[in-house]
Design a protein around this motif. Structure first.
Motif, PDB file in Angstrom:
ATOM      1  N   TYR A  15     -11.552   6.057  -4.607  1.00  0.00           N
ATOM      2  CA  TYR A  15     -12.223   6.114  -5.908  1.00  0.00           C
ATOM      3  C   TYR A  15     -13.700   5.872  -5.684  1.00  0.00           C
ATOM      4  O   TYR A  15     -14.094   4.897  -5.033  1.00  0.00           O
ATOM      5  N   GLY A  16     -14.523   6.763  -6.214  1.00  0.00           N
ATOM      6  CA  GLY A  16     -15.967   6.598  -6.146  1.00  0.00           C
ATOM      7  C   GLY A  16     -16.509   6.177  -7.496  1.00  0.00           C
ATOM      8  O   GLY A  16     -16.033   6.641  -8.546  1.00  0.00           O
ATOM      9  N   LEU A  17     -17.493   5.303  -7.487  1.00  0.00           N
ATOM     10  CA  LEU A  17     -18.083   4.850  -8.745  1.00  0.00           C
ATOM     11  C   LEU A  17     -18.737   5.994  -9.504  1.00  0.00           C
ATOM     12  O   LEU A  17     -19.023   5.858 -10.700  1.00  0.00           O
ATOM     13  N   LEU A  18     -18.981   7.122  -8.821  1.00  0.00           N
ATOM     14  CA  LEU A  18     -19.561   8.297  -9.473  1.00  0.00           C
ATOM     15  C   LEU A  18     -18.503   9.354  -9.784  1.00  0.00           C
ATOM     16  O   LEU A  18     -18.838  10.499 -10.084  1.00  0.00           O
ATOM     17  N   ASP A  19     -17.225   8.977  -9.727  1.00  0.00           N
ATOM     18  CA  ASP A  19     -16.144   9.938  -9.987  1.00  0.00           C
ATOM     19  C   ASP A  19     -15.950  10.250 -11.459  1.00  0.00           C
ATOM     20  O   ASP A  19     -15.219  11.184 -11.793  1.00  0.00           O
ATOM     21  N   GLY A  20     -16.533   9.457 -12.333  1.00  0.00           N
ATOM     22  CA  GLY A  20     -16.292   9.663 -13.749  1.00  0.00           C
ATOM     23  C   GLY A  20     -14.869   9.299 -14.119  1.00  0.00           C
ATOM     24  O   GLY A  20     -14.319   8.308 -13.642  1.00  0.00           O
ATOM     25  N   ASP A  21     -14.238  10.117 -14.955  1.00  0.00           N
ATOM     26  CA  ASP A  21     -12.884   9.831 -15.431  1.00  0.00           C
ATOM     27  C   ASP A  21     -11.804  10.486 -14.584  1.00  0.00           C
ATOM     28  O   ASP A  21     -10.634  10.489 -14.965  1.00  0.00           O
ATOM     29  N   ARG A  22     -12.183  11.047 -13.442  1.00  0.00           N
ATOM     30  CA  ARG A  22     -11.200  11.726 -12.607  1.00  0.00           C
ATOM     31  C   ARG A  22     -10.140  10.732 -12.128  1.00  0.00           C
ATOM     32  O   ARG A  22     -10.473   9.654 -11.644  1.00  0.00           O
ATOM     33  N   PRO A  23      -8.837  11.075 -12.233  1.00  0.00           N
ATOM     34  CA  PRO A  23      -7.800  10.132 -11.798  1.00  0.00           C
ATOM     35  C   PRO A  23      -7.782   9.983 -10.280  1.00  0.00           C
ATOM     36  O   PRO A  23      -8.265  10.839  -9.540  1.00  0.00           O
ATOM     37  N   VAL A  24      -7.216   8.883  -9.847  1.00  0.00           N
ATOM     38  CA  VAL A  24      -7.079   8.616  -8.418  1.00  0.00           C
ATOM     39  C   VAL A  24      -5.928   9.442  -7.866  1.00  0.00           C
ATOM     40  O   VAL A  24      -4.861   9.521  -8.478  1.00  0.00           O
ATOM     41  N   HIS A  25      -6.137  10.065  -6.727  1.00  0.00           N
ATOM     42  CA  HIS A  25      -5.065  10.774  -6.030  1.00  0.00           C
ATOM     43  C   HIS A  25      -4.653   9.943  -4.815  1.00  0.00           C
ATOM     44  O   HIS A  25      -5.494   9.445  -4.084  1.00  0.00           O
ATOM     45  N   TRP A  26      -3.364   9.796  -4.620  1.00  0.00           N
ATOM     46  CA  TRP A  26      -2.823   8.979  -3.544  1.00  0.00           C
ATOM     47  C   TRP A  26      -2.050   9.865  -2.566  1.00  0.00           C
ATOM     48  O   TRP A  26      -1.469  10.876  -2.958  1.00  0.00           O
ATOM     49  N   THR A  27      -2.015   9.467  -1.317  1.00  0.00           N
ATOM     50  CA  THR A  27      -1.120  10.087  -0.342  1.00  0.00           C
ATOM     51  C   THR A  27      -0.085   9.050   0.074  1.00  0.00           C
ATOM     52  O   THR A  27      -0.401   7.871   0.254  1.00  0.00           O
ATOM     53  N   ALA A  28       1.165   9.487   0.181  1.00  0.00           N
ATOM     54  CA  ALA A  28       2.288   8.582   0.458  1.00  0.00           C
ATOM     55  C   ALA A  28       2.720   8.695   1.910  1.00  0.00           C
ATOM     56  O   ALA A  28       2.750   9.793   2.478  1.00  0.00           O
ATOM     57  N   HIS A  29       3.060   7.548   2.507  1.00  0.00           N
ATOM     58  CA  HIS A  29       3.440   7.504   3.920  1.00  0.00           C
ATOM     59  C   HIS A  29       4.505   6.428   4.111  1.00  0.00           C
ATOM     60  O   HIS A  29       4.487   5.390   3.457  1.00  0.00           O
ATOM     61  N   GLU A  30       5.424   6.661   5.037  1.00  0.00           N
ATOM     62  CA  GLU A  30       6.447   5.666   5.332  1.00  0.00           C
ATOM     63  C   GLU A  30       5.876   4.548   6.191  1.00  0.00           C
ATOM     64  O   GLU A  30       5.035   4.782   7.062  1.00  0.00           O
ATOM     65  N   ARG A  31       6.347   3.320   5.941  1.00  0.00           N
ATOM     66  CA  ARG A  31       5.853   2.142   6.656  1.00  0.00           C
ATOM     67  C   ARG A  31       6.669   1.801   7.891  1.00  0.00           C
ATOM     68  O   ARG A  31       6.277   0.935   8.666  1.00  0.00           O
ATOM     69  N   GLY A  32       7.827   2.444   8.076  1.00  0.00           N
ATOM     70  CA  GLY A  32       8.700   2.078   9.183  1.00  0.00           C
ATOM     71  C   GLY A  32       9.500   0.829   8.865  1.00  0.00           C
ATOM     72  O   GLY A  32       9.593  -0.094   9.691  1.00  0.00           O
ATOM     73  N   ALA A  33      10.091   0.797   7.669  1.00  0.00           N
ATOM     74  CA  ALA A  33      10.836  -0.388   7.238  1.00  0.00           C
ATOM     75  C   ALA A  33      12.007  -0.706   8.164  1.00  0.00           C
ATOM     76  O   ALA A  33      12.306  -1.876   8.430  1.00  0.00           O
ATOM     77  N   ASP A  34      12.679   0.321   8.668  1.00  0.00           N
ATOM     78  CA  ASP A  34      13.809   0.079   9.571  1.00  0.00           C
ATOM     79  C   ASP A  34      13.348  -0.578  10.869  1.00  0.00           C
ATOM     80  O   ASP A  34      14.009  -1.486  11.399  1.00  0.00           O
ATOM     81  N   LEU A  35      12.213  -0.124  11.396  1.00  0.00           N
ATOM     82  CA  LEU A  35      11.679  -0.726  12.618  1.00  0.00           C
ATOM     83  C   LEU A  35      11.291  -2.176  12.379  1.00  0.00           C
ATOM     84  O   LEU A  35      11.547  -3.052  13.211  1.00  0.00           O
ATOM     85  N   TYR A  36      10.670  -2.429  11.237  1.00  0.00           N
ATOM     86  CA  TYR A  36      10.268  -3.812  10.953  1.00  0.00           C
ATOM     87  C   TYR A  36      11.484  -4.718  10.815  1.00  0.00           C
ATOM     88  O   TYR A  36      11.485  -5.859  11.302  1.00  0.00           O
ATOM     89  N   ALA A  37      12.532  -4.219  10.172  1.00  0.00           N
ATOM     90  CA  ALA A  37      13.753  -5.023  10.048  1.00  0.00           C
ATOM     91  C   ALA A  37      14.333  -5.338  11.423  1.00  0.00           C
ATOM     92  O   ALA A  37      14.881  -6.425  11.647  1.00  0.00           O
ATOM     93  N   ARG A  38      14.178  -4.396  12.350  1.00  0.00           N
ATOM     94  CA  ARG A  38      14.722  -4.586  13.693  1.00  0.00           C
ATOM     95  C   ARG A  38      13.898  -5.580  14.502  1.00  0.00           C
ATOM     96  O   ARG A  38      14.436  -6.378  15.272  1.00  0.00           O
ATOM     97  N   TYR A  39      12.571  -5.542  14.340  1.00  0.00           N
ATOM     98  CA  TYR A  39      11.701  -6.337  15.218  1.00  0.00           C
ATOM     99  C   TYR A  39      11.039  -7.515  14.513  1.00  0.00           C
ATOM    100  O   TYR A  39      10.233  -8.221  15.113  1.00  0.00           O
TER     101      TYR A  39
END
Length: 348
Positions: free
Chosen positions: A224-248
Motif C-alpha cells: 500500500y502506498g500513501l499515494l494510492d488513493g482509494d485503490r484496494p490492497v491486492h494480496w498474494t497468497a503463499h503456503e507457510r509449510g505448516a506440515d513441515l513446521y508441525a514435524r520440526y
C-alpha cells in the motif's frame, strides 16, 4: 541501520552535546567511534548462520551494558585529550552516542535486544528501512558543516540535522500507522488479528509499505502506498509449510527463528533439504534470511551448521518497480496470485 548512518548519528549527537567545549573534530571522531562500536558484534562467528542472526544486536546493543561502557570510555577520551575537567560532558556525549545506536536499530524490523540481561526479547518497531537517505542526509550534512565551518559556527547545523532526522522518525511511525489501518481494512482473511500483521516500509522510503499477514497455514503479502488513493490492497497468497513446521517444531534452531521473527516465517523443502525463511526482510520470492537446515537426518543428528542462502532480487526489475509503485502507479513486480483484500470470506 547501516554503518554510515550510525557513524554520522554518533558524530552529530556528540557534537551537539559537547558544543564549543572542545574541538568539533574530537567530538565528531569519538562520537562516530561510539556510534559504530555496537555493530562490531557482527564480526563474531558463532559457527551457525541462524545463531549469527539471532545473536546479532544482543549484548552489544543492550542499554545497560552500553551505559556501563560509557564511563570508562569517557574517562579514556578525556585523559587522552587532556580534558579531565570535561569528563562529565564527555560521559554524557559518549553515552548518548552509544545508546542512540540500538534505539535507532529498534526502529527497524530486524529486532534489537535492548533490555538484556533482563530479557532477550528482540524489540522492533519496523517503521524505517535499514537504509533510508531521508533520515541519513540531514545528519551527514549537519556533521560536515560542523566540521567545515570555523569557530564552532556549524554546531547549530549538527543540532538541526538531529532535529530533522528525529522528526522523520516520528513521521515514519505515523505513516506506518496509516498503512496498518489500510491493510487491516482490506485484510486478506476475515477478522485478522493485528498481531498477525507485519507492516514495514519498502526499501529507501516511507511512502510505500509492505505487509505480511500470517495464518497457521498461509501467509499473504501486500503493498500500500500513501499515494494510492482509494485503490484496494491486492494480496498474494503463499503456503507457510505448516506440515513441515508441525514435524520440526521443537528443533532448537527452528524455534529460534520462530521466536526471533515473532512468528513471521515459512518452511519449505527442496532437493531433500529443509529450509526456514524469515518473512520480514525481503519480498516474495526473495528474502535476505533464508536458511538451509540440511536434510531431515542431518537436522535430527545435528551433523552440520545451517547456512544462509540470500535470495537476491533482480535490481534491474525491482528498482524501476519500486520507483513507480512508490508514486502510486498500479504496477506488479511479478505476475501475482491475486487475493483482493475484503472484510469477509473463508479462512484458508
Amino acid at each position: 541501520m547501516d554503518s554510515v548512518t550510525q557513524l554520522v548519528l554518533g558524530s552529530a549527537v556528540s557534537i551537539a552535546t559537547l558544543g564549543r567545549r572542545t574541538a568539533v573534530w574530537k567530538a565528531a571522531l569519538w562520537g562516530g567511534i561510539a556510534g559504530t562500536l555496537p555493530d562490531l558484534d557482527a564480526l563474531i562467528d558463532h559457527g551457525d548462520a541462524i545463531l549469527n542472526m539471532v545473536l546479532h544486536r544482543a549484548e552489544s546493543h543492550a542499554l545497560l551494558y552500553l551505559t556501563l561502557l560509557s564511563a570508562p570510555l569517557a574517562w579514556l577520551v578525556s585523559r587522552l585529550h587532556r580534558e579531565p575537567d570535561l569528563f562529565t560532558r564527555w560521559w554524557l556525549a559518549l553515552w548518548l552516542a552509544l545508546v542512540t545506536h540500538p534505539l535507532l536499530d529498534w526502529m527497524t524490523v530486524y529486532g534489537t535486544q535492548l533490555l538484556l540481561p533482563l530479557t532477550n526479547t528482540p524489540y522492533a518497531v519496523g517503521s524505517v528501512f535499514i537504509i533510508d537517505p531521508l533520515y541519513t542526509l540531514p545528519l551527514l550534512l549537519g556533521v560536515l558543516l560542523a566540521l567545515l565551518l570555523r569557530h564552532g559556527r556549524g554546531i547549530a547545523w549538527a543540532r538541526a540535522g538531529l532535529v530533522l532526522s528525529t522528526a522523520y522518525l516520528g513521521w515514519s511511525v505515523a505513516a506506518q500507522q496509516m498503512a496498518t489501518q489500510r491493510f487491516l481494512a482490506h485484510a486478506p482473511v476475515p477478522q485478522l488479528a493485528p498481531g498477525n500483521l507485519l507492516v514495514t516500509p519498502a526499501p529507501f522510503n516511507t511512502l510505500l509499505w509492505r505487509a505480511v499477514a500470517v495464518t497457521p497455514t498461509h501467509y499473504y503479502e501486500g503493498y500500500y502506498g500513501l499515494l494510492d488513493g482509494d485503490r484496494p490492497v491486492h494480496w498474494t497468497a503463499h503456503e507457510r509449510g505448516a506440515d513441515l513446521y508441525a514435524r520440526y517444531q521443537g528443533n532448537a534452531l527452528v524455534d529460534r527463528i520462530t521466536r526471533f521473527s515473532h512468528g513471521f516465517f515459512k518452511m519449505s523443502e527442496a532437493g531433500g533439504e529443509v529450509f526456514i525463511t524469515d518473512l520480514r526482510m525481503g519480498n516474495e520470492p526473495t528474502y535476505t534470511f533464508h536458511f538451509n537446515l540440511g536434510s531431515p537426518a542431518e537436522m535430527a543428528g545435528g551433523q552440520r551448521p545451517t547456512t544462509q542462502q540470500w535470495q537476491r532480487p533482480d535490481l534491474a526489475t525491482a528498482l524501476p518497480w519500486l520507483w513507480a509503485r512508490m508514486w502510486g502507479a498500479d504496477v506488479a513486480l511479478a505476475p501475482p496470485q491475486a487475493v483482493r483484500g475484503q472484510p469477509s470470506g473463508s479462512r484458508p
